[in-house]
Design an enzyme around this catalytic site. Structure first.
Site, short mmCIF file in Angstrom:
data_model
loop_
_atom_site.label_atom_id
_atom_site.label_comp_id
_atom_site.label_asym_id
_atom_site.label_seq_id
_atom_site.Cartn_x
_atom_site.Cartn_y
_atom_site.Cartn_z
N ARG A 115 0.87 -1.10 0.13
CA ARG A 115 -0.12 -0.03 0.06
C ARG A 115 0.94 1.34 -0.10
O ARG A 115 1.97 1.13 0.65
CB ARG A 115 -1.02 0.05 1.31
CG ARG A 115 -1.98 -1.00 1.19
CD ARG A 115 -3.12 -0.52 0.26
NE ARG A 115 -4.41 -1.26 0.26
CZ ARG A 115 -4.58 -2.34 -0.61
NH1 ARG A 115 -3.68 -2.68 -1.44
NH2 ARG A 115 -5.64 -3.10 -0.64
N GLU A 123 -3.49 7.77 -3.42
CA GLU A 123 -4.02 7.38 -4.94
C GLU A 123 -5.39 7.66 -5.07
O GLU A 123 -6.18 7.34 -4.18
CB GLU A 123 -3.58 6.14 -5.14
CG GLU A 123 -4.25 4.90 -4.47
CD GLU A 123 -3.62 3.49 -4.79
OE1 GLU A 123 -2.54 3.55 -4.84
OE2 GLU A 123 -4.37 2.46 -4.93
N HIS A 127 -1.81 0.61 -9.74
CA HIS A 127 -2.42 -0.35 -8.61
C HIS A 127 -3.22 -1.35 -9.39
O HIS A 127 -4.46 -1.61 -9.44
CB HIS A 127 -3.55 0.46 -7.63
CG HIS A 127 -3.91 -0.32 -6.51
ND1 HIS A 127 -4.14 0.25 -5.13
CD2 HIS A 127 -3.69 -1.73 -6.28
CE1 HIS A 127 -4.42 -0.95 -4.54
NE2 HIS A 127 -4.14 -2.01 -4.93
C1 DGY Z 1 -6.09 -5.82 -2.67
O1 DGY Z 1 -6.70 -7.08 -3.00
O2 DGY Z 1 -5.88 -5.51 -1.51
C2 DGY Z 1 -5.34 -5.41 -3.90
O3 DGY Z 1 -4.57 -4.14 -3.64
C3 DGY Z 1 -6.67 -4.35 -4.51
O4 DGY Z 1 -7.28 -3.70 -3.52
#
Ligand code: DGY
Length: 315
Positions: free
Chosen positions: A234, A263, A281
């Site tokens: 993240r 983001e 992402h």
């Molecule tokens: C997750 O599954 O956490 C991916 O980053 C998509 O949100």
């Protein structure tokens, strides 16, 4: 059929799969919803399928209607949910672990190679029509093979990354709360020692208040000069200013990022720092994975509706 609201449009085959199990209500125009919007859209619903692009904070949880019996997050990350508030309201939550580990690990390798081999600059050279032909000085990169990989957060995704990295003869080290079995790699309890021996750092730890801006100027300074940093977890784990400064000063040879703090409003430095290979992402964005995530979310919700306790339950 149970009525379920889904906060984002999903790939067509995934929507078809949801529609076979539930009376599904879509966020038709796919607009990002505020926490209050999500709560309001749950009126009359039995279930909610939320994505990592929406948040359910404590106030929104208070506003959830009595009809709502269960929540599934279509993600492995769950920092966008106030789990304590949901638990206090007696609303169980499932998520989609395991099924995206391989796809995200593939993407970590892409980011690593993209950063090491200066993929962003090479791509730009060609598509902007600036390439004048082969040259031995052109876009000299960093070799990945045989390097010391350092994985911060050796969970399911971290292990998959390590598995792939072994094929590149990389030496696997990791920093975790607990050591794993010896075959997993070299465990570093000491963060300073971990960083000092890491040529390529991959962040694969969950977002939490404790990991916010984990990769800051101080930790970057401990990495050897010429190291690379990759983030598939993240954006909140990285201090953007510090990372951009380290790449621009040459202390880091580059970085590969799939996720960004705040983001899609990313730090403007990422627009110019062309040694930072960036992606919007998409770590888990393959059709195979999206379908497998749906299966986990659907079976989890069905179990909760039937009063069973699914293995992918969070609270
Ligand atoms: C997750 O599954 O956490 C991916 O980053 C998509 O949100």
């Amino acid at each position: 059929m149970k009525r379920v609201f889904v906060t984002r449009r999903l790939p067509e085959p995934v929507e078809a799969r949801f529609a076979r199990s539930f009376d599904t209500v879509w966020n038709v125009d796919d607009r990002r919803l505020s926490p209050a919007d999500v709560a309001a859209a749950c009126e009359g619903m039995d279930g909610l399928v939320i994505n990592a692009s929406e948040r359910l904070d404590a106030a929104a949880v208070t506003g959830l209607p009595a009809s709502l019996k269960a929540v599934a997050t279509y993600s492995v990350g769950h920092e966008h949910l106030d789990l304590n508030a949901l638990q206090a309201r007696g609303i169980p939550v499932v998520y989609t672990p395991d099924v995206l580990s391989a796809t995200v690990a593939d993407d970590a390798m892409l980011l690593m190679l993209g950063a090491a081999r200066r993929a962003r600059e090479g791509q730009a050279l060609i598509v902007e029509g600036r390439w004048t032909g082969w040259g031995p000085r052109q876009l000299i990169g960093t070799e990945v093979t045989g390097k010391r990989l350092g994985i911060f957060g050796m969970g399911r995704i971290g292990r998959e990354i390590a598995r792939r990295a072994r094929a590149f003869d990389m030496e696997i080290g990791y920093h975790n709360r607990r050591p794993l079995e010896p075959e997993a790699g070299l465990f570093f309890a000491d963060e300073g020692a971990f960083l000092a021996r890491t040529d390529i750092l991959v962040i694969a730890a969950p977002a939490s208040p404790e990991t916010r801006h984990w990769l800051n100027a101080e930790r970057i300074a401990r990495l050897p000069k010429g190291a690379l940093a990759v983030n598939i977890a993240r954006g909140s784990l990285v201090d953007d200013e510090a990372l951009i400064a380290a790449v621009e000063s040459g202390h880091l040879a580059g970085a590969g990022l799939d996720v960004f703090d705040g983001e899609p409003n990313i730090h403007p430095g990422y627009l110019r720092a062309d040694r930072i290979y960036v992606q919007p992402h998409i770590g888990s964005s393959t059709m195979e994975t999206r379908l497998a995530m749906a299966e986990r979310a659907i079976t989890g919700l069905e179990a909760l509706f039937q009063g069973r306790d699914p293995p992918n339950r969070l609270v």
